[in-house]
Write a protein that holds these residues in place. Structure first.
Motif, mmCIF file in Angstrom:
data_model
loop_
_atom_site.group_PDB
_atom_site.id
_atom_site.type_symbol
_atom_site.label_atom_id
_atom_site.label_comp_id
_atom_site.label_asym_id
_atom_site.label_seq_id
_atom_site.Cartn_x
_atom_site.Cartn_y
_atom_site.Cartn_z
ATOM 1 N N ALA A 28 49.314 32.280 47.231
ATOM 2 C CA ALA A 28 49.255 33.114 46.155
ATOM 3 C C ALA A 28 50.713 33.452 45.669
ATOM 4 O O ALA A 28 50.865 33.543 44.223
ATOM 5 C CB ALA A 28 48.515 34.659 46.292
ATOM 6 N N ARG A 29 51.599 33.563 46.241
ATOM 7 C CA ARG A 29 53.146 33.719 46.183
ATOM 8 C C ARG A 29 53.886 32.686 45.418
ATOM 9 O O ARG A 29 54.488 32.624 44.523
ATOM 10 C CB ARG A 29 53.769 34.331 47.206
ATOM 11 N N ARG A 30 52.971 31.507 45.886
ATOM 12 C CA ARG A 30 53.659 30.206 45.646
ATOM 13 C C ARG A 30 53.131 29.817 43.991
ATOM 14 O O ARG A 30 53.928 29.612 43.242
ATOM 15 C CB ARG A 30 52.961 29.139 46.576
ATOM 16 N N ASP A 71 51.218 22.603 24.133
ATOM 17 C CA ASP A 71 51.826 22.160 23.217
ATOM 18 C C ASP A 71 52.856 21.037 23.663
ATOM 19 O O ASP A 71 53.779 20.497 22.910
ATOM 20 C CB ASP A 71 52.927 23.274 22.722
ATOM 21 N N GLY A 72 52.630 20.510 24.915
ATOM 22 C CA GLY A 72 53.381 19.416 25.398
ATOM 23 C C GLY A 72 54.493 19.732 26.308
ATOM 24 O O GLY A 72 54.796 18.861 26.996
ATOM 25 N N ALA A 73 54.763 20.961 26.471
ATOM 26 C CA ALA A 73 55.945 21.481 27.149
ATOM 27 C C ALA A 73 55.576 21.216 28.692
ATOM 28 O O ALA A 73 54.172 21.519 29.068
ATOM 29 C CB ALA A 73 56.332 22.996 27.068
ATOM 30 N N ILE A 74 56.584 20.644 29.564
ATOM 31 C CA ILE A 74 56.472 20.632 30.857
ATOM 32 C C ILE A 74 57.267 21.484 31.850
ATOM 33 O O ILE A 74 58.228 21.883 31.364
ATOM 34 C CB ILE A 74 56.678 19.093 31.199
ATOM 35 N N TYR A 75 56.491 22.034 32.778
ATOM 36 C CA TYR A 75 57.287 23.031 33.659
ATOM 37 C C TYR A 75 56.983 22.592 34.983
ATOM 38 O O TYR A 75 56.131 22.065 35.536
ATOM 39 C CB TYR A 75 56.706 24.092 33.338
ATOM 40 N N ARG A 76 58.423 22.574 35.980
ATOM 41 C CA ARG A 76 58.145 22.402 37.473
ATOM 42 C C ARG A 76 57.697 23.814 38.051
ATOM 43 O O ARG A 76 58.274 24.856 37.608
ATOM 44 C CB ARG A 76 59.437 21.936 37.943
ATOM 45 N N THR A 77 56.703 23.710 38.616
ATOM 46 C CA THR A 77 56.208 25.016 39.234
ATOM 47 C C THR A 77 56.530 25.083 40.839
ATOM 48 O O THR A 77 56.389 26.462 41.195
ATOM 49 C CB THR A 77 54.669 25.055 39.150
ATOM 50 N N TYR A 78 56.704 23.704 41.291
ATOM 51 C CA TYR A 78 57.112 23.918 43.087
ATOM 52 C C TYR A 78 57.634 22.627 43.326
ATOM 53 O O TYR A 78 57.479 21.793 42.862
ATOM 54 C CB TYR A 78 55.725 24.369 43.580
ATOM 55 N N SER A 79 58.436 22.855 44.386
ATOM 56 C CA SER A 79 58.799 21.523 45.270
ATOM 57 C C SER A 79 58.963 22.043 46.665
ATOM 58 O O SER A 79 59.264 23.131 47.177
ATOM 59 C CB SER A 79 60.282 21.268 44.570
ATOM 60 N N ALA A 80 58.796 20.828 47.439
ATOM 61 C CA ALA A 80 59.158 21.153 48.905
ATOM 62 C C ALA A 80 59.609 19.947 49.603
ATOM 63 O O ALA A 80 59.500 18.890 49.032
ATOM 64 C CB ALA A 80 57.673 21.585 49.699
ATOM 65 N N TYR A 81 60.465 20.202 50.535
ATOM 66 C CA TYR A 81 61.098 19.093 51.284
ATOM 67 C C TYR A 81 61.155 19.283 52.626
ATOM 68 O O TYR A 81 60.661 20.179 53.252
ATOM 69 C CB TYR A 81 62.636 19.122 50.913
ATOM 70 N N ALA A 82 61.462 18.071 53.383
ATOM 71 C CA ALA A 82 61.652 18.473 55.037
ATOM 72 C C ALA A 82 60.317 18.873 55.811
ATOM 73 O O ALA A 82 59.307 18.315 55.139
ATOM 74 C CB ALA A 82 62.918 19.040 55.421
#
Length: 237
Positions: A35-37, A186-197
């Motif tokens: 939920a926090r993510r 409207d076509g706008a793109i957003y980054r919502t999350y990333s994870a690594y390792a």
């Protein structure tokens, strides 16, 4: 002969119920974390990233959504001059084929992105039996901006880089990761999350299955985790 504890049926059931209570608590914590993510702020993507992929060349980033509202990008380690893909990334990718149809029902598309040219990606996909969409970012900024690829002056010379949201050093030109995006009407793109390792662990179905077995991942005595992993068609050799 095993030196592991052996229980009666009643003792085993009691131990399992104790562990079940911990598992349920962990599940509730995981739900809270998820939920926090989802509540994290979004970051707008303003750069005009371009890709080569199944639909053609010089594709805009929005094309990778394939008409879906959400996009998941696996940052797949495969440099332009590499003969083979990263075996660890391939270990993850082996679980992706069956997911795509299910994700589509939730308005979501899963793709992989690598720096290797499209021809190498397509040949590798045929060899490995993969059908998920796989795009080449080529020499574009996409991989560098998401801190999964690094320029020669950052690696060969041991310069500081940012990976997993912290400064580090590596001689690797590419490292793994995963990112999620959403596209508004409207076509706008957003980054919502990333994870690594180690943040990728939960996305590997083979690891999740091994984690419920008595022997687990069996990696403690290896020189490094996943030292045992090969491309799936190389085990027989």
């Amino acid at each position: 002969m095993t030196d592991h504890a052996i229980a009666t049926e009643d003792e085993w059931l009691a131990a399992r119920r104790l562990l079940l209570a911990e598992e349920k608590a962990f599940t509730r914590l995981r739900d809270q974390l998820s939920a926090r993510r989802r509540a994290m702020p979004w970051l707008k993507i303003d750069k005009d990233y371009r890709f080569d992929g199944p639909e053609g060349r010089n594709l805009a980033f929005g094309s990778l959504f394939g008409g879906r509202r959400q996009l998941i990008v696996y940052h797949f380690m495969f440099g332009p001059d590499w003969e083979k893909p990263c075996k660890s990334c391939s270990f993850w990718a082996d679980g992706y084929n069956g997911m795509t149809a299910h994700l589509a029902q939730r308005d979501t598309r899963l793709v992989a992105v690598s720096r290797a040219p499209l021809e190498k990606l397509e040949a590798t996909a045929r060899r490995m039996g993969w059908s998920f969409p796989w795009y080449s970012s080529g020499d574009g900024d996409f991989n560098y901006d998401f801190h999964v690829s690094f320029r020669p002056d950052q690696t060969v010379d041991g310069g500081a880089i940012r990976y997993n949201f912290a400064p580090t050093q590596t001689r690797m030109t590419d490292l793994p990761g995963i990112s999620a995006f959403i596209k508004e009407p409207d076509g706008a793109i957003y980054r919502t999350y990333s994870a690594y390792a180690r943040g990728l662990d939960m996305l590997n179905p083979a690891y999740q299955l091994l984690d419920i077995t008595a022997l687990g991942r069996q990696e403690d005595e290896l020189p490094f985790p996943m030292a045992w992993v090969k491309l799936h068609d190389e085990y027989a050799a």
